[in-house]
Design a protein around this motif. Sequence first.
Motif, short mmCIF file in Angstrom:
data_model
loop_
_atom_site.label_atom_id
_atom_site.label_comp_id
_atom_site.label_asym_id
_atom_site.label_seq_id
_atom_site.Cartn_x
_atom_site.Cartn_y
_atom_site.Cartn_z
N TRP A 273 0.82 -1.21 0.00
CA TRP A 273 0.00 0.00 0.00
C TRP A 273 0.85 1.26 0.00
N ALA A 274 1.87 1.31 0.84
CA ALA A 274 2.69 2.51 0.92
C ALA A 274 3.41 2.79 -0.39
N ALA A 279 4.11 5.76 -5.49
CA ALA A 279 4.44 5.65 -6.92
C ALA A 279 3.33 6.23 -7.78
N ARG A 280 2.07 6.01 -7.42
CA ARG A 280 0.96 6.55 -8.21
C ARG A 280 0.98 8.07 -8.22
N ALA A 323 1.49 -2.34 -7.01
CA ALA A 323 2.75 -1.68 -6.65
C ALA A 323 3.89 -2.17 -7.53
N LEU A 324 3.96 -3.48 -7.76
CA LEU A 324 5.00 -4.03 -8.62
C LEU A 324 4.91 -3.42 -10.02
N ALA A 325 3.69 -3.30 -10.55
CA ALA A 325 3.52 -2.74 -11.89
C ALA A 325 4.00 -1.29 -11.93
N LEU A 326 3.68 -0.51 -10.93
CA LEU A 326 4.11 0.88 -10.89
C LEU A 326 5.62 1.02 -10.73
N LEU A 327 6.23 -0.01 -10.12
CA LEU A 327 7.69 -0.01 -9.96
C LEU A 327 8.39 -0.64 -11.15
N GLY A 328 7.63 -0.97 -12.19
CA GLY A 328 8.22 -1.50 -13.41
C GLY A 328 8.34 -3.00 -13.48
N VAL A 329 7.72 -3.70 -12.53
CA VAL A 329 7.75 -5.17 -12.53
C VAL A 329 6.34 -5.65 -12.84
#
Length: 536
Positions: A273-274, A279-280, A323-329
């Motif tokens: 969540w954090a 990232a969003r 979160a992974l998607a927003l971090l590029g994973v």
Amino acid sequence: MSGPDLAFAARGGEVGVRDAERLVAGLAGRPWGDVTVSVYETGRVVALAPWLAGHAERIVYLTAAQREDGAWGVHDDYSLVPTLSATEALLAELARGAPEGLGERVATAAARGLRALSARRTSSSAAPDMPARELIVAYLTEAIGRRLHELGGRARDLSGGHGVEGVALPPPDRAGVAKLAGIRAALRSGARPPEKLTHALEVGGEAAAGARGVELTPSGTIGASPAATAAWLGARTVPGPGHPARRYLETVAGLHGGPVPCALPITVFERGWALATLARAGVPLRVPPALTASLRPAARPGGVAAGPGLPADADTTSVALYALALLGVRVEPAALWDYRADEHFVTWRGEEGVSTTVNAHVLDCLHAYAAGRGGAPGRYATAAGEVARWLRERQRADGSWTDRWHASPYYATMCCALALDGRRDSAGAVRRAVWWLLSAQRGDGSWGVWSGTAEETAYAMQVLLLCGTAGDEAARHRACARGRAFLRDTGGRAGGPPMPAMWHDKDLYAPRAVVRAAVTAALHLASRGTEVSLLT
């Protein structure tokens, strides 16, 4: 929220970046999570584990947290469960002899708690949707009756010999009593209870002690709950210093000097969540590889749990994958299909209610996976359309949403509006949410269901600043300028604004790192918008 937590609100310059760096470092340095203490859970540990270090401090905490009306809890709608727990714990303490110097304080608080419970007239049908609530109410009502019987004549001497005569606790729901009997019978037989029940294993009473169908996790917890863990050890058991459950209880009690939270560890929940929130909002992040790797189990079949001892759930799974998607994973969210139910998703299999925010997070995840993927399986687009429609149908007439996992409509509205934003079929719903937020802002620039809070103000600001299809841009900027000023002023004030417990578990709680991330994200968004900055 303490002064240092929001001190960045009073600073100029690169708002949020250094604070986000500290927050991310805290996620790695405190892997079990950062959660506020719970009256309910602390009361259970007082009653079930008086041998645990910090016992006197827990009693002092309970008596200090009592309200003027004799009840406990941050709001009347949420007072029954913590009041039952604290009162029963103090009666248990009187029965075995309170620590020196605390006897009168305990007796007075217990008597006031009994009077508050006797005067209560709230119907169960109007009660908030909290996990295991009907079981907990039945369990504690029975336990208080047993404690009063144990005290015998001494019960009449509470609070100077007056104030508890004629006390009659409202009876618990009959369905809860029947379910409780069935659970206890199953525990005695050695049956393995549903995984979600272990979080509230204490309702099993004596049948919970050493229950053969319940396994201790490697971290020493039952159900990620101090109360459930203490109940599994048994009120008559003092485990050796090296026992994993004792180490767990000592750790959680040590975090707050005695009082304990309602759920710990919440590792994946907090991190997912954090990081997703930051990232969003476009906050520049340097995430250690170990933190990213800790989210990857969400891609496994069945998904991931918030923390050890809890069942896997669609909420934690979807937020971790997002979160992974927003971090590029980017990984395929196939694990979510285990939670599919008609046109929406359940939090876990066997859930008795439904959650708008869980479905909003699933929708975030589906959108993130499909973005830029022309070859994404069609079932993801189909599911996204169905969930979006399901969410629109649950929007209230005023434009807001509510949810079973949070006391505030600002949280649910933020989750749903952001998930729906950008969809052509949902533009009207997003605009109605924005209109509601603009009309609901308080005179001091804040937002809040009971009073203005930094957390709820951050949720409102994220909707107003991130929803690109909302329209009325000038009004949104003016509202966010006032919201930013509220956060700046309260952050610079000595002591800072409070962080009220508003998240639903057995008791209300606040996941502090998650809330700090929300405020950091809102301030970063406001600082990078020239129009907002010029208005403050």
